[in-house]
Scaffold this active site. Structure first.
Site, PDB file in Angstrom:
ATOM      1  CD  GLN A  10      -3.126  -0.815   2.161  1.00 44.33           C
ATOM      2  OE1 GLN A  10      -3.724  -1.803   2.526  1.00 44.33           O
ATOM      3  NE2 GLN A  10      -3.338   0.369   2.673  1.00 44.33           N
ATOM      4  CB  SER A  94       2.650  -5.396   3.274  1.00 47.74           C
ATOM      5  OG  SER A  94       1.485  -5.502   4.064  1.00 47.74           O
ATOM      6  CG  LEU A  95      -0.741  -5.167  -1.024  1.00 53.06           C
ATOM      7  CD1 LEU A  95      -1.099  -5.651  -2.417  1.00 53.06           C
ATOM      8  CD2 LEU A  95      -1.531  -3.926  -0.691  1.00 53.06           C
ATOM      9  NE  ARG A 119      -2.651  -9.104   3.898  1.00 49.89           N
ATOM     10  CZ  ARG A 119      -1.905  -8.006   3.825  1.00 49.89           C
ATOM     11  NH1 ARG A 119      -2.332  -6.984   3.084  1.00 49.89           N
ATOM     12  NH2 ARG A 119      -0.763  -7.902   4.472  1.00 49.89           N
ATOM     13  CG  HIS A 203       2.315  -5.449   8.917  1.00 50.52           C
ATOM     14  ND1 HIS A 203       2.215  -6.741   8.463  1.00 50.52           N
ATOM     15  CD2 HIS A 203       2.117  -4.659   7.823  1.00 50.52           C
ATOM     16  CE1 HIS A 203       1.979  -6.744   7.156  1.00 50.52           C
ATOM     17  NE2 HIS A 203       1.903  -5.493   6.757  1.00 50.52           N
ATOM     18  CD  GLN A 252       2.085 -10.268   4.826  1.00 51.69           C
ATOM     19  OE1 GLN A 252       0.880 -10.066   4.891  1.00 51.69           O
ATOM     20  NE2 GLN A 252       2.752 -10.273   3.686  1.00 51.69           N
TER      21      GLN A 252
END
Length: 314
Positions: A10, A94-95, A119, A203, A252
């Site tokens: 992101q 991340s994503l 998610r 996170h 994660q």
């Protein structure tokens, strides 16, 4: 050229993202159409026309960024004959790890889009608006950040969320705790500690409800062995076992994104070039702060894809 493909998280989204690839290549258009169909939403129209307020909602941003990454990869293969296996590794921030897994054949495109929608929704719903916060520590070492987080923990949850690059670390947790960590960092002489304008504290342990939702969603998802090793966020080293990849996607959600370590591992294992397909140049810019002299390439335009393919083929 020893190569790894790396996919952004992101922050790389913008109105107009992916439009040039879709206008240039039928293979890219097909990706956006499949994602739209999978989500029963005209996400591509939002990506190209906005409004930005809707595009930046986490549940839209995540599948949108993934779609751009896969559109670039499929265009590379269909138009220029460059397959994912030209690389030695894939990784994602991340994503972006979901994009990497889709590109490497572990997840289908449709399943990846649906997982990222779940998610995004789950991460947004995990914490009441205003209860959590994130902050960037610039010029801080990991040891500095750990000490600041420990100081913040006297007020509540506070953890390192992203170890992005040398001197660029992000904290996440309860709002008062993160603010206390920023105050402690400034007292320690950290160059800059600033609260970030984010919609949720990603996170960290506050994301536990989202991790539970992802565990349930991932349990019902078919995972194949990837075509090449994935340097994932939890291990910061190669993973090929589908069940380990599945488990680490759950971990994660609340765990640290070990991006600096991931890039350093790839550099230590003879990777010379990191290519960033899809959208923006965040990872390419970060690279300059992690490893001196390692080459970064962005692959988000038709011209850029062609130039990359030409160089790769010598």
């Amino acid at each position: 050229m020893t190569l790894a493909f790396t996919f952004p998280g992101q922050g790389s989204q913008f109105v107009g993202m992916g439009r040039e690839l879709a206008e240039s290549f039928s293979s890219a258009r097909a990706v956006f159409e499949e994602v739209d169909d999978s989500l029963s939403q005209n996400l591509s129209k939002m990506m190209w026309d906005g409004p930005i307020e809707e595009l930046t909602l986490t549940s839209n941003t995540q599948p949108a960024l993934m779609a751009c990454g896969i559109a670039a990869m499929r265009s590379l293969k269909a138009e220029f004959g460059v397959d994912i296996t030209e690389a030695k590794y894939v990784a994602g921030h991340s994503l972006g790890e979901y994009t990497a897994l889709c590109a490497a054949g572990s997840l289908s495109l449709s399943d990846t889009a649906k997982l990222l929608r779940i998610r995004g929704d789950a991460m947004q719903a995990a914490v009441p608006v205003g209860a959590g916060a994130m902050a960037a520590l610039l010029g801080a070492s990991v040891e500095d950040a750990e000490a600041a987080a420990k100081a913040g923990q006297t007020k509540g949850i506070c953890q390192i969320a992203n170890d992005n690059a040398v001197g660029q670390i992000v904290l996440s947790g309860e709002k008062d705790a993160v603010q206390a960590a920023c105050d402690a960092a400034k007292e320690m002489g950290v160059k800059k500690a600033m609260m970030l304008n984010v919609s949720a504290p990603f996170h960290c342990d506050m994301m536990a409800p989202a991790a539970k939702a992802m565990k349930e969603a991932l349990a019902d998802t078919v995972f194949e062995a990837p075509l090449l090793p994935v340097i994932n966020n939890v291990q910061a080293s190669p993973v090929t076992d589908p069940e380990k990849l599945r488990d680490d996607l759950v971990a994660q959600v609340t765990g640290r994104v070990r991006w600096r370590e991931s890039v350093q591992w790839m550099h230590a294992n003879e990777i010379e070039t990191l290519a960033e397909p899809g959208c923006g140049k965040v990872l390419t810019v970060m690279l300059r702060r992690i490893v001196k002299g390692m080459k970064g390439v962005t692959l988000n335009t038709a011209e850029g894809l062609e130039a990359f393919a030409t160089e790769l083929k010598g």
